[in-house]
Design an enzyme around this catalytic site. Structure first.
Site, short mmCIF file in Angstrom:
data_model
loop_
_atom_site.label_atom_id
_atom_site.label_comp_id
_atom_site.label_asym_id
_atom_site.label_seq_id
_atom_site.Cartn_x
_atom_site.Cartn_y
_atom_site.Cartn_z
N GLY B 495 0.79 -1.23 0.00
CA GLY B 495 0.00 0.00 0.00
C GLY B 495 0.82 1.27 0.00
O GLY B 495 0.34 2.32 -0.41
N GLN B 496 2.09 1.18 0.43
CA GLN B 496 2.88 2.41 0.64
C GLN B 496 3.14 3.18 -0.65
O GLN B 496 3.37 4.38 -0.61
CB GLN B 496 4.25 2.08 1.25
CG GLN B 496 4.30 0.99 2.29
CD GLN B 496 4.52 -0.37 1.66
OE1 GLN B 496 3.76 -0.81 0.81
NE2 GLN B 496 5.54 -1.07 2.09
N ARG B 538 12.35 1.64 5.44
CA ARG B 538 13.61 1.47 4.72
C ARG B 538 13.42 1.07 3.27
O ARG B 538 14.37 1.10 2.50
CB ARG B 538 14.47 0.41 5.42
CG ARG B 538 13.84 -0.97 5.40
CD ARG B 538 14.76 -2.06 5.91
NE ARG B 538 15.72 -2.50 4.93
CZ ARG B 538 15.46 -3.35 3.92
NH1 ARG B 538 14.24 -3.85 3.77
NH2 ARG B 538 16.38 -3.71 3.06
N ALA B 740 16.66 11.51 -0.52
CA ALA B 740 15.45 11.22 0.25
C ALA B 740 15.75 10.38 1.49
O ALA B 740 16.77 9.71 1.57
CB ALA B 740 14.45 10.46 -0.63
N GLU B 745 6.55 5.49 8.47
CA GLU B 745 6.02 5.35 9.84
C GLU B 745 5.78 6.69 10.51
O GLU B 745 4.89 6.83 11.36
CB GLU B 745 7.02 4.58 10.70
CG GLU B 745 7.29 3.18 10.23
CD GLU B 745 8.55 2.64 10.90
OE1 GLU B 745 8.39 1.84 11.82
OE2 GLU B 745 9.66 3.03 10.52
#
Lengths: 176, 809
Positions: B495-496, B538, B740, B745
């Site tokens: 989903g990220q 990460r 970046a 989170e």
């Protein structure tokens, strides 16, 4: 290596208590007739009999909305409807929304506005929104919030979903 | 500030690559999968928090229609775990939490399996349970794991204490706190509490496993980390890695709850016992709450000393984690939260003890933020309490203490001008909520007459990935006949938006249209390259680094072939728009398509070969933390941020309405503007769940009372703040991809602190426990009214028994 030849791996394959009914239902415009035991839900019927797995089971008790489909045009939790109740009815699932590979305005808006993350709630969310837009083509923010308040999403925080529905309602996507 | 003007894809709001599959219902989750001959598993679970299994009678269950396998714990000589190998696949002699699987049955249908489960007869002998980790620390407490000394664990990192309930004790020692406290002008103490909560991914845990001849295993699982499933599975059963194939298709949310290994060993054992038929094990929502891991509870306490000028000079912190029955990721949560455990502040003398304590509750694991939401709830409330003691504005107090270039963290890392700017995040959110200082008691009293009161608060946050020092990522870029590319990774995009970001990096580096990059949505340990895990914010960082390296490798291969054809040295060749050409003679060129499967000369001679770019990345320079002092370099990157909140409280109901929630994060560089916004909003709303709504409730006997959406509420579309805004600071991370850093989170962390601080501003009441639900807030208001003896309208005398704020270690 199997200890037997499986006749049918679906839940209905073994003897279930209660009667088995023949269900005739129009799903996404196509007539379907399948057998279903009395206790089978519409969600199980769609997923296990018709292999339409777009509607998901997120809780099984009508609290999360991941199984939302349109039953005679009305958004329902398919986990709370028995298959027998859908006999002679018309059902729309997410699989029937795009026509000839052409996504609906709402589906496109969901993609373009970032309204999708993991995607597990998306099918139900789309149908709750579609149901709203069909009864109220230009909903305000409050009406949109209300319409999807029964659909849980843990990823998006809802904002982009509201924006996508709002954009379709405002006709911003038309012709796009 | 925008550095993206030179990029074609990086930073752009490119929509998710998997959008079409997900909006048409065709994206296949494990939830949707069936295999020929597949059986369905169900589990009998412990009805006690702690009980001895006197006997199990499965004779009726075995005869139940459709049953193909029944398993009990005693026949399973295995233990499983990630950092501490402490968990039975099914409880053996003792069940350690209410909901722990004890018997498992595979049958022709879920219903048949359920019916057979109902026929299992278990005789239990209830044992005293440890339900509060503070009591679990007492020498008189029963031991949840009397065999702790015999367990294997990751040595050099964790420190279990046999003979106690402590699975890990993390120490941080910097400076001398005693001397500094003695010198401080102001010293204050405070205690806080976070309850255990659940991830609530919309797809519950589910997997299919098949035991095949020759110790071969196939697993399809809704998991965050196929290689970690494989590695831990291999360690558990002694089956070589190459025999185990783990497939991860689309995953319906994870948030840490699907990291590590969960149902796969049990599904495999059922399959083995059922003669090799595939077995699917899917958690109901109730089981997801009660049997699957959660986020640990936390009791935190702080003794803080500051100078009159508002500089903190000493901090003593104690974290006591309610780990539940098994260590899982909990030991590492306790470790990671402690090295962040002073907040994003420069504290010259700091002493932290973080104790991860076994209790007889459902066990904790990783959850978005990995201990930081919990620790920072206390840290950021403690900052506001300290500001008040010092007579300082809370924003100004933070300004005087935040980490700035040159500062040393509590583990001895030096902050540089490239580490990130928490000070800018603070200023941004203060400005966004129109911060103008804390209200006076007179102002509050005046506002209270109106029935609704408003308040504002800020809270800062920081986090670095919590991961072993050897963590690595790999990527393959495999060209197709038409010159398009398949990007292979074992990072999982649940989903990220990571896959879209990786495709952007590939398109950027390969100088080709993103439409020609495909990321197959199934990772497979036999087909996609190694990646440690998709956790810890990460994935985009390390994955993009691997993709960039793979793209450079692919271009080098293209150039080597083109160099022969074009008769020019490799270093004089340039790639652009899917064409490789000689820099000073652009007409001397070849399309990628002519080269990537090997080049054929007109006479038929052929050279080169299929181009497969290979890249990897391993975090550099990380060290283990010293076991006694906690000193070392644990962090790949630090991401800083801040939230500012304005709330309104209804005095009659205690209900909080969030009027404005501003978030600022120093992300270094935006990879995908749309995904970034999605991550921030989604995280903030998930953080609001922790702040306002969510907690596990247990009976006095340790039964989980709210295992379902009826009694455990997560935010809906009706629970959103009236206004939310997201602000980005871009301080380049020198070793980050395009500058970046991770951000998945962080949006969730410190949302509770901002709300709690705003709540003090509104009511003049300190709340120490989460969630800040209407009940707790209302009771707090009543208590204040009864304490001020009817000086406020509507005072109600409360019976003494109603006192929920039991916080404190």
């Amino acid at each position: 290596m199997f200890d037997e030849t499986p006749q049918n791996t679906l839940p209905g394959a073994i003897k279930l208590p209660g009667a088995v009914y023949t269900i005739s239902v129009e799903v996404n415009g196509k007539a379907c007739t399948e057998e279903a035991p009395a206790q089978m839900t519409l969600l199980q019927f769609l997923r296990e009999r018709l292999f339409l797995t777009g509607a998901k089971e997120g809780c099984g008790v009508g609290e999360c909305g991941a199984c939302t489909v349109l039953l005679n045009g009305r958004a329902v939790d398919a986990c709370l409807v028995l298959a027998v109740e859908a006999d002679q009815a018309s059902v729309r699932t997410v699989e029937g929304e795009a026509r000839d590979g052409e996504l609906t305005l709402l589906q496109r808006a969901f993609i373009e506005h970032g309204a999708v993350q993991c995607g597990f709630c998306t099918s139900g969310m789309l149908l709750s929104a579609q149901s709203l837009l069909e009864s109220n083509p230009h909903p305000n923010r409050e009406e949109i919030v209300e319409a999807i308040s029964g659909n849980l999403c843990r990823c998006t925080g809802y904002v982009q979903i509201l924006e996508a529905i709002e954009a379709v309602g405002e006709g911003m996507e038309e012709g796009g | 500030m925008s550095a993206d003007q030179d990029y074609k894809y990086i930073g752009k709001g490119i929509s998710r690559l998997d959008g079409p599959e997900k909006v048409t219902g065709s994206a296949m989750f494990v939830h949707d999968m069936t295999l020929p001959g597949m059986l369905y598993g169900k589990m009998v679970k412990s009805p006690h928090a702690c009980a001895r299994i006197v006997s199990i009678d499965i004779s009726e269950a075995e005869k139940s229609p459709g049953v193909r396998a029944v398993l009990v714990g005693r026949e399973l000589p295995y233990k499983v775990g990630i950092y501490m190998i402490d968990k039975d696949i099914l409880a053996k002699e003792v069940a350690r939490y209410h909901g722990e699987p004890v018997v498992a049955i595979a049958a022709q249908s879920e219903l048949a399996a359920e019916e057979a489960c109902a026929k299992v007869k278990i005789v239990w002998e209830a044992l005293p349970a440890v339900l509060d980790p503070r009591e679990g620390l007492s020498p008189a407490a029963p031991l949840v794991h009397p065999e702790l000394a015999s367990y294997s664990y990751m040595k050099g990192v964790f420190q279990p204490q046999p003979g106690t309930n402590i699975s890990h004790h993390q120490k941080i020692r910097k400076g001398d706190v005693e001397i500094a406290l003695a010198k401080a002008d102001v010293v204050w103490e405070a205690k806080f509490y976070n309850p255990p909560v659940q991830h609530v991914a919309m797809e519950t845990h589910t997997c299919i496993a098949q035991a095949l001849p020759g110790s071969q295993v196939q697993i399809w699982t809704s998991a965050q980390s196929p290689f970690t499933v494989r590695n831990l599975f291999s360690a558990c059963f002694g089956i070589p890695h190459q025999n185990i194939r783990v497939h991860v298709p689309y995953v319906g949310g994870g948030f840490g709850g699907k990291a590590g290994i969960h149902l796969e060993p049990l599904a495999y054992l059922l399959s083995q016992k059922a003669g090799g038929r595939p077995v699917k094990l899917t958690m109901t929502r109730e089981e997801e709450f009660g049997a699957m891991p959660s986020r640990q509870g936390l009791y935190s306490q702080f003794t803080t000393g500051a100078t009159r000028e508002g500089k903190i000079i000493s901090l003593v912190a104690k974290y006591i984690w309610d780990a539940g029955a098994y260590a899982d990721y909990g030991v590492n949560v306790g470790r990671a939260a402690s090295y962040s455990g002073a907040g994003p502040y420069e504290i010259p003398n700091c002493h932290i003890d973080s104790l991860v304590v076994y209790t007889n509750k459902v066990f904790g694991t990783a959850y978005r933020g990995f201990g930081h939401l919990e620790a920072l709830w206390g840290i950021e409330r403690n900052m506001d309490i300290g500001a008040r003691r010092l007579g300082l504005d809370p924003v100004e107090f933070r300004r005087r203490n935040v980490l700035r270039p040159g500062a040393k963290t509590i583990t001895g890392e030096t902050v540089t001008e490239h580490t990130g700017r928490v000070d800018l995040c603070l200023e941004k959110v203060a400005e966004e909520i129109g911060w103008n200082g804390i209200q006076t008691e007179e102002e509050r009293a005046q506002a209270m007459a109106g029935g609704k009161v408003r308040g504002k608060g800020v809270a800062l946050l920081h986090k670095a990935p919590a991961m072993p020092v050897f963590t690595s990522s790999a990527a393959l870029l495999k060209f197709n006949e038409n010159g398009s590319v398949d990007l292979l990774t074992s990072i999982i995009d649940y989903g990220q938006g990571t896959y879209t970001a990786l495709a952007q990096a590939a398109a950027e580096e390969l100088k080709m249209p993103i439409e020609r990059i495909q990321v197959p949505w199934e990772s497979d340990t036999a087909m996609t390259p190694y990646d440690w895990q998709t956790v810890a914010s990460r994935g985009a960082f390390m994955g993009c680094k691997a993709v960039i390296a793979a793209a450079r490798d692919a271009l080098q291969q293209i150039k080597e072939t083109a160099s022969q054809v074009l008769r020019a040295p490799v270093e004089e060749l340039v790639c652009r728009d899917e064409v490789v050409f000689v820099a000073h003679r652009p007409e001397e060129c070849l399309s990628y398509r002519e080269v990537v499967m090997g080049y054929s000369y007109p006479n038929g001679n052929s050279i080169g070969g299929p181009v497969i770019g290979r890249g990897h990345y391993i975090a550099q320079g990380l060290t283990h933390l010293d076991l006694e002092t906690g000193q070392g370099l644990p962090a790949l990157d630090w991401t800083y941020g801040a939230h500012g909140a304005e709330i309104e409280v209804d005095l009659d109901t205690g209900e909080i309405t969030v009027l404005n929630l501003a978030t600022a994060l120093d992300v270094g560089q935006v990879l995908n503007a749309q995904s970034l916004r999605g991550q921030i909003i989604g995280g903030v709303v998930q953080g609001l769940g922790s702040a306002l709504l969510e907690e596990f409730r247990f009976s006095p006997q340790g039964r989980l009372l709210n295992a379902g959406f009826v009694d455990y509420k997560i935010p809906t579309s009706k629970d959103l703040p009236r206004k939310m805004s997201q602000h980005i600071i871009l301080t380049e991370q020198l070793d980050g991809p395009y500058g970046a850093r991770g951000v998945a989170e962080h949006p969730m962390i410190s949302v509770p602190g901002a709300i709690g601080n705003a709540l003090y501003d509104a009511l003049g009441i300190d709340f120490f426990e989460l969630p800040l639900n209407a009940e707790r807030v209302w009771l707090g208001i009543q208590r204040k009214r009864s304490e001020t003896q009817d000086t406020l309208p509507g005072a109600i005398k409360l019976p003494r028994a109603i006192h929920l704020d039991k916080g404190g270690a």
